[in-house]
Design a protein around this motif. Structure first.
Motif, PDB file in Angstrom:
ATOM      1  N   ASN A 212      14.341  10.659 -16.802  1.00  0.00           N
ATOM      2  CA  ASN A 212      14.789  11.620 -17.810  1.00  0.00           C
ATOM      3  C   ASN A 212      13.809  12.768 -17.974  1.00  0.00           C
ATOM      4  OD1 ASN A 212      15.017  12.640 -20.796  1.00  0.00           O
ATOM      5  ND2 ASN A 212      16.951  11.614 -20.362  1.00  0.00           N
ATOM      6  N   THR A 216      14.928  16.599 -17.108  1.00  0.00           N
ATOM      7  CA  THR A 216      14.785  17.585 -18.178  1.00  0.00           C
ATOM      8  C   THR A 216      13.786  18.667 -17.790  1.00  0.00           C
ATOM      9  OG1 THR A 216      15.317  15.939 -19.867  1.00  0.00           O
ATOM     10  CG2 THR A 216      14.172  17.913 -20.602  1.00  0.00           C
ATOM     11  N   ASN A 220      14.412  22.636 -17.685  1.00  0.00           N
ATOM     12  CA  ASN A 220      13.565  23.551 -18.461  1.00  0.00           C
ATOM     13  C   ASN A 220      13.037  24.686 -17.591  1.00  0.00           C
ATOM     14  OD1 ASN A 220      13.841  22.035 -20.803  1.00  0.00           O
ATOM     15  ND2 ASN A 220      11.919  20.925 -20.532  1.00  0.00           N
ATOM     16  N   MET A 230      20.472  25.832 -19.650  1.00  0.00           N
ATOM     17  CA  MET A 230      20.453  24.405 -19.951  1.00  0.00           C
ATOM     18  C   MET A 230      21.873  23.918 -20.212  1.00  0.00           C
ATOM     19  SD  MET A 230      18.604  21.630 -20.434  1.00  0.00           S
ATOM     20  CE  MET A 230      16.916  22.137 -20.745  1.00  0.00           C
ATOM     21  N   HIS A 234      23.483  17.922 -21.575  1.00  0.00           N
ATOM     22  CA  HIS A 234      22.241  17.210 -21.284  1.00  0.00           C
ATOM     23  C   HIS A 234      21.467  16.980 -22.570  1.00  0.00           C
ATOM     24  CE1 HIS A 234      18.891  15.696 -18.987  1.00  0.00           C
ATOM     25  NE2 HIS A 234      18.084  16.476 -19.679  1.00  0.00           N
ATOM     26  N   PRO A 236      18.015  15.728 -23.742  1.00  0.00           N
ATOM     27  CA  PRO A 236      16.685  15.355 -23.267  1.00  0.00           C
ATOM     28  C   PRO A 236      16.023  14.318 -24.154  1.00  0.00           C
ATOM     29  CG  PRO A 236      16.597  17.481 -24.345  1.00  0.00           C
ATOM     30  CD  PRO A 236      18.050  17.088 -24.285  1.00  0.00           C
ATOM     31  N   HIS A 238      12.562  13.314 -25.819  1.00  0.00           N
ATOM     32  CA  HIS A 238      11.298  13.947 -26.165  1.00  0.00           C
ATOM     33  C   HIS A 238      10.277  12.902 -26.606  1.00  0.00           C
ATOM     34  CE1 HIS A 238      12.949  17.971 -25.865  1.00  0.00           C
ATOM     35  NE2 HIS A 238      13.954  17.619 -26.634  1.00  0.00           N
TER      36      HIS A 238
END
Length: 320
Positions: A212, A216, A220, A230, A234, A236, A238
């Motif tokens: 992941n 991501t 980015n 983006m 999706h 992401p 964090h």
């Protein structure tokens, strides 16, 4: 980006996606080993980004990251061109090993030679047929064997644009590191490309968090370069932790042979003198503590339950 682009004899037209199979070598059985290269070009000009994995054939988590990018059509650009090579070293991937069939490490064979060893010939092909067309490279790796790397980006020193891209990628750790001689990164940087090298996970293993962060991170970077917005679907993952930038690190090695039990968590801070793990015999008569000689952050842990004296068991990043 040039209007007329030809890769491996195929004219790459705006608004089209191609899967080209390179055929530069055969096994000793005379069997062809083809390397699929997926090329997507937008109708609007922009930079060209190479997304590659599997230079070491057993580093399958990187392969999974690039596979997800292609499967979800994240490789279809809004501007410029995206080249995906999910498995650079198909030879090693077939038999789940790092090396090429000639026993050489492909990532120590760049920029290669037209009439060199098998690995050297492939490196020469990759540089002159693929890398020559790109502006930016994102190359995916894992820790070797049982060593599990926490998500990190490695970049060359003194390159502000690459540093900003590394921050944009979003992995928790960013390491300034000198290029290894004859590595893909060293050769690509020497040819004027901007390179992000992602390290995450361990060999012959797929970890959802590592995957992941990698996917991501790609999105980015693509968005920051104006190559692709983006995707709305999706979501992401964090960490919720600020990035750590470092240029110095230290490997901690086993001070005895035996069964090994780690006592620290990957990605977290560690203090000098803190116990990293325990080495014991199988019978209950022997136990030895391993303490960290420095303060920093844990960026790699050895997952093997059995170690020999001198084995690398932890990697500590020393913050700038």
């Amino acid at each position: 980006m040039r209007k007329d682009i030809t890769i491996l004899g195929e004219k790459i037209k705006p608004g089209k996606t191609y899967q080209i199979k390179s055929d530069i070598a055969r096994l000793h059985t005379r069997t062809k080993i083809e390397v699929p290269i997926i090329i997507s070009r937008a109708k609007v000009d922009g930079p060209c980004v190479l997304i590659s994995a599997g230079i070491h054939g057993d580093e399958v988590n990187g392969v999974e990251i690039v596979r997800q990018v292609v499967a979800n059509k994240y490789n279809i650009p809004d501007a410029g061109m995206i080249i995906c090579v999910p498995v650079v070293n198909v030879f090693g991937f077939l038999i789940k090993t790092r090396e090429f069939p000639d026993g050489k490490d492909l990532n120590r064979s760049f920029p290669g030679a037209k009439n060199g060893s098998l690995a050297s010939k492939f490196a020469h092909f990759f540089m002159n047929e693929i890398v020559v067309h790109v502006d930016y490279c994102i190359d995916f790796h894992t820790g070797g064997d049982t060593r599990f790397n926490y998500p990190q980006i490695r970049i060359s020193d003194d390159d502000e644009e690459t540093f900003n891209l590394a921050k944009t990628f979003g992995a928790k750790f960013v390491k300034y590191s000198s290029e290894r001689e004859k590595s893909f990164r060293a050769s690509a940087v020497a040819s004027g490309k901007k390179v992000l090298l992602y390290e995450g996970g361990k060999a012959l293993n797929i970890n959802p968090k590592i995957t992941n962060v990698g996917v991501t991170g790609i999105l980015n970077v693509l968005e920051s370069l104006g190559v692709k917005k983006m995707p709305s679907d999706h979501i992401p993952l964090h960490d919720g932790v600020k990035q750590v930038v470092f240029n110095e690190s230290k490997w901690i090695r086993a001070n005895a042979s035996g069964m090994y039990r780690s006592l620290v968590e990957n990605g977290l801070p560690i203090k000098k003198g803190e116990v990293i793990g325990l080495i014991t015999d199988p019978y209950g008569f022997f136990e030895r503590k391993i303490k960290s000689p420095v303060s920093g952050h844990v960026i790699c842990l050895n997952h093997s339950p059995i170690v020999n004296q001198g084995d690398a068991i932890a990697h500590i990043a020393i913050k700038l």
